[in-house]
Design a protein around this motif. Structure first.
Motif, mmCIF file in Angstrom:
data_model
loop_
_atom_site.group_PDB
_atom_site.id
_atom_site.type_symbol
_atom_site.label_atom_id
_atom_site.label_comp_id
_atom_site.label_asym_id
_atom_site.label_seq_id
_atom_site.Cartn_x
_atom_site.Cartn_y
_atom_site.Cartn_z
ATOM 1 N N THR A 27 0.826 -1.202 0.000
ATOM 2 C CA THR A 27 0.000 0.000 0.000
ATOM 3 C C THR A 27 0.861 1.254 0.000
ATOM 4 O O THR A 27 0.607 2.197 -0.752
ATOM 5 C CB THR A 27 -0.940 -0.005 1.214
ATOM 6 N N PHE A 28 1.886 1.269 0.843
ATOM 7 C CA PHE A 28 2.770 2.435 0.890
ATOM 8 C C PHE A 28 3.488 2.624 -0.434
ATOM 9 O O PHE A 28 3.607 3.753 -0.929
ATOM 10 C CB PHE A 28 3.779 2.281 2.037
ATOM 11 N N SER A 29 3.955 1.536 -1.026
ATOM 12 C CA SER A 29 4.633 1.626 -2.323
ATOM 13 C C SER A 29 3.704 2.168 -3.398
ATOM 14 O O SER A 29 4.108 2.995 -4.220
ATOM 15 C CB SER A 29 5.151 0.255 -2.747
ATOM 16 N N ALA A 30 2.459 1.714 -3.392
ATOM 17 C CA ALA A 30 1.496 2.182 -4.390
ATOM 18 C C ALA A 30 1.179 3.665 -4.195
ATOM 19 O O ALA A 30 1.040 4.405 -5.176
ATOM 20 C CB ALA A 30 0.219 1.355 -4.312
ATOM 21 N N MET A 31 1.074 4.103 -2.944
ATOM 22 C CA MET A 31 0.808 5.528 -2.700
ATOM 23 C C MET A 31 1.988 6.388 -3.143
ATOM 24 O O MET A 31 1.800 7.460 -3.728
ATOM 25 C CB MET A 31 0.492 5.761 -1.223
ATOM 26 N N LEU A 33 4.104 5.582 -5.479
ATOM 27 C CA LEU A 33 4.088 5.536 -6.945
ATOM 28 C C LEU A 33 3.098 6.544 -7.502
ATOM 29 O O LEU A 33 3.407 7.280 -8.437
ATOM 30 C CB LEU A 33 3.743 4.123 -7.421
ATOM 31 N N ALA A 34 1.911 6.606 -6.906
ATOM 32 C CA ALA A 34 0.903 7.570 -7.364
ATOM 33 C C ALA A 34 1.386 9.006 -7.157
ATOM 34 O O ALA A 34 1.188 9.865 -8.030
ATOM 35 C CB ALA A 34 -0.409 7.340 -6.626
ATOM 36 N N LEU A 35 2.024 9.270 -6.031
ATOM 37 C CA LEU A 35 2.548 10.616 -5.776
ATOM 38 C C LEU A 35 3.671 10.962 -6.753
ATOM 39 O O LEU A 35 3.733 12.087 -7.267
ATOM 40 C CB LEU A 35 3.036 10.731 -4.334
ATOM 41 N N ALA A 36 4.545 10.000 -7.033
ATOM 42 C CA ALA A 36 5.629 10.249 -7.998
ATOM 43 C C ALA A 36 5.064 10.544 -9.380
ATOM 44 O O ALA A 36 5.527 11.470 -10.057
ATOM 45 C CB ALA A 36 6.570 9.045 -8.045
ATOM 46 N N LEU A 37 4.066 9.796 -9.793
ATOM 47 C CA LEU A 37 3.457 10.049 -11.104
ATOM 48 C C LEU A 37 2.727 11.381 -11.137
ATOM 49 O O LEU A 37 2.723 12.066 -12.168
ATOM 50 C CB LEU A 37 2.518 8.913 -11.479
ATOM 51 N N LEU A 63 11.696 7.310 -0.257
ATOM 52 C CA LEU A 63 10.865 6.984 0.893
ATOM 53 C C LEU A 63 10.404 5.532 0.846
ATOM 54 O O LEU A 63 10.333 4.862 1.877
ATOM 55 C CB LEU A 63 9.659 7.918 0.957
ATOM 56 N N THR A 64 10.109 5.035 -0.335
ATOM 57 C CA THR A 64 9.728 3.628 -0.474
ATOM 58 C C THR A 64 10.888 2.719 -0.105
ATOM 59 O O THR A 64 10.701 1.717 0.589
ATOM 60 C CB THR A 64 9.259 3.333 -1.915
ATOM 61 N N VAL A 65 12.091 3.073 -0.533
ATOM 62 C CA VAL A 65 13.272 2.277 -0.180
ATOM 63 C C VAL A 65 13.490 2.298 1.330
ATOM 64 O O VAL A 65 13.786 1.269 1.941
ATOM 65 C CB VAL A 65 14.520 2.789 -0.931
ATOM 66 N N ALA A 66 13.311 3.455 1.946
ATOM 67 C CA ALA A 66 13.550 3.576 3.381
ATOM 68 C C ALA A 66 12.511 2.821 4.203
ATOM 69 O O ALA A 66 12.846 2.183 5.202
ATOM 70 C CB ALA A 66 13.569 5.042 3.793
ATOM 71 N N ARG A 67 11.241 2.900 3.815
ATOM 72 C CA ARG A 67 10.183 2.276 4.608
ATOM 73 C C ARG A 67 9.970 0.803 4.297
ATOM 74 O O ARG A 67 9.610 0.029 5.157
ATOM 75 C CB ARG A 67 8.852 3.003 4.379
ATOM 76 N N CYS A 68 10.168 0.415 3.021
ATOM 77 C CA CYS A 68 9.774 -0.936 2.604
ATOM 78 C C CYS A 68 10.937 -1.812 2.156
ATOM 79 O O CYS A 68 10.772 -3.012 2.030
ATOM 80 C CB CYS A 68 8.751 -0.837 1.475
ATOM 81 N N GLY A 69 12.067 -1.212 1.864
ATOM 82 C CA GLY A 69 13.212 -1.994 1.435
ATOM 83 C C GLY A 69 13.562 -1.758 -0.026
ATOM 84 O O GLY A 69 12.823 -1.125 -0.776
ATOM 85 N N LEU A 70 14.698 -2.316 -0.400
ATOM 86 C CA LEU A 70 15.233 -2.094 -1.744
ATOM 87 C C LEU A 70 14.374 -2.752 -2.821
ATOM 88 O O LEU A 70 14.205 -2.199 -3.910
ATOM 89 C CB LEU A 70 16.669 -2.610 -1.814
ATOM 90 N N GLY A 71 13.823 -3.904 -2.545
ATOM 91 C CA GLY A 71 13.003 -4.596 -3.538
ATOM 92 C C GLY A 71 11.750 -3.825 -3.900
ATOM 93 O O GLY A 71 11.413 -3.666 -5.085
ATOM 94 N N TYR A 72 11.046 -3.336 -2.883
ATOM 95 C CA TYR A 72 9.848 -2.537 -3.146
ATOM 96 C C TYR A 72 10.213 -1.219 -3.833
ATOM 97 O O TYR A 72 9.488 -0.733 -4.689
ATOM 98 C CB TYR A 72 9.097 -2.251 -1.845
ATOM 99 N N GLY A 73 11.342 -0.630 -3.438
ATOM 100 C CA GLY A 73 11.783 0.603 -4.079
ATOM 101 C C GLY A 73 12.131 0.401 -5.539
ATOM 102 O O GLY A 73 11.798 1.228 -6.390
ATOM 103 N N MET A 75 10.928 -1.957 -7.529
ATOM 104 C CA MET A 75 9.686 -2.189 -8.272
ATOM 105 C C MET A 75 8.900 -0.885 -8.448
ATOM 106 O O MET A 75 8.313 -0.649 -9.510
ATOM 107 C CB MET A 75 8.826 -3.237 -7.571
ATOM 108 N N GLY A 76 8.894 -0.042 -7.420
ATOM 109 C CA GLY A 76 8.232 1.254 -7.536
ATOM 110 C C GLY A 76 8.901 2.137 -8.571
ATOM 111 O O GLY A 76 8.225 2.823 -9.354
#
Length: 182
Positions: A27-31, A33-37, A63-73, A75-76
């Motif tokens: 969910t955080f990664s998707a949010m 991503l939406a903000l980046a777009l 922020l995605t890398v910091a909160r969720c890790g390198l893999g989620y970052g 992919m985002g």
């Protein structure tokens, strides 16, 4: 207090559930991503701020890398880069995000364990310079009229390095604090 007890018991409203950690990360990664777009889409409305908005969109990846890790970052970043190419009317901003600003949070995370510090900075700046030179080569290939003197390109690369050092210092403090909280 009475309403809180009813909510916990599931009597009043929806039952209370705690989301699993993986769902929170997605969910955080998707949010982000939406903000980046959204920030990248603003480059079409505010063309003067295109590089600033690309840098701000890369903060979402950081922020995605910091909160969720390198893999989620990663992919985002990949999703943001592909969707930017597909959806944005201004392809130049998509190229600069995809090649220059977007991957920098990933470089930063990958090179955090490199010791000593001067070697870490050299590795981060070398990776950033390679990606921005690739973006410039792509622009020169796509737009033949983008010819300029060598000193102009060297000055732009030096300015990019200065901006990335400032970006790394500023974002680094925020990201370290976020990583400590997790």
């Amino acid at each position: 207090r009475y309403l809180q007890l009813l909510r916990r018991a599931g009597v009043y409203g929806l039952p209370v559930r705690v989301l699993p950690v993986k769902t929170k990360k997605i969910t955080f990664s998707a949010m982000m991503l939406a903000l980046a777009l959204t920030l990248l889409a603003l480059t079409a409305v505010l063309p003067v701020m295109d590089l600033s908005l690309c840098a701000a969109a890369s903060v979402c990846i950081a922020l995605t890398v910091a909160r969720c890790g390198l893999g989620y970052g990663a992919m985002g970043y990949a999703a943001a880069a592909v969707l930017a190419f597909l959806l944005l009317p201004d392809k130049a901003s998509a190229v600069f995000f995809a090649l220059a600003f977007g991957p920098y949070p990933l470089y930063r995370k990958l090179f955090t364990r490199v010791r000593p510090a001067w070697l870490r900075w050299a590795a981060k700046l070398a990776a950033a310079n390679a990606s921005v030179l690739l973006a410039l080569a792509l622009f020169r290939w796509a737009f033949a009229d983008l010819e300029g003197p060598l000193w102009q390109m060297a000055g732009m690369l030096a300015l990019y390095n200065a901006v990335m050092v400032l970006y790394d210092k500023a974002a680094g403090r925020v990201l370290e604090r976020l990583e400590m909280e997790n």
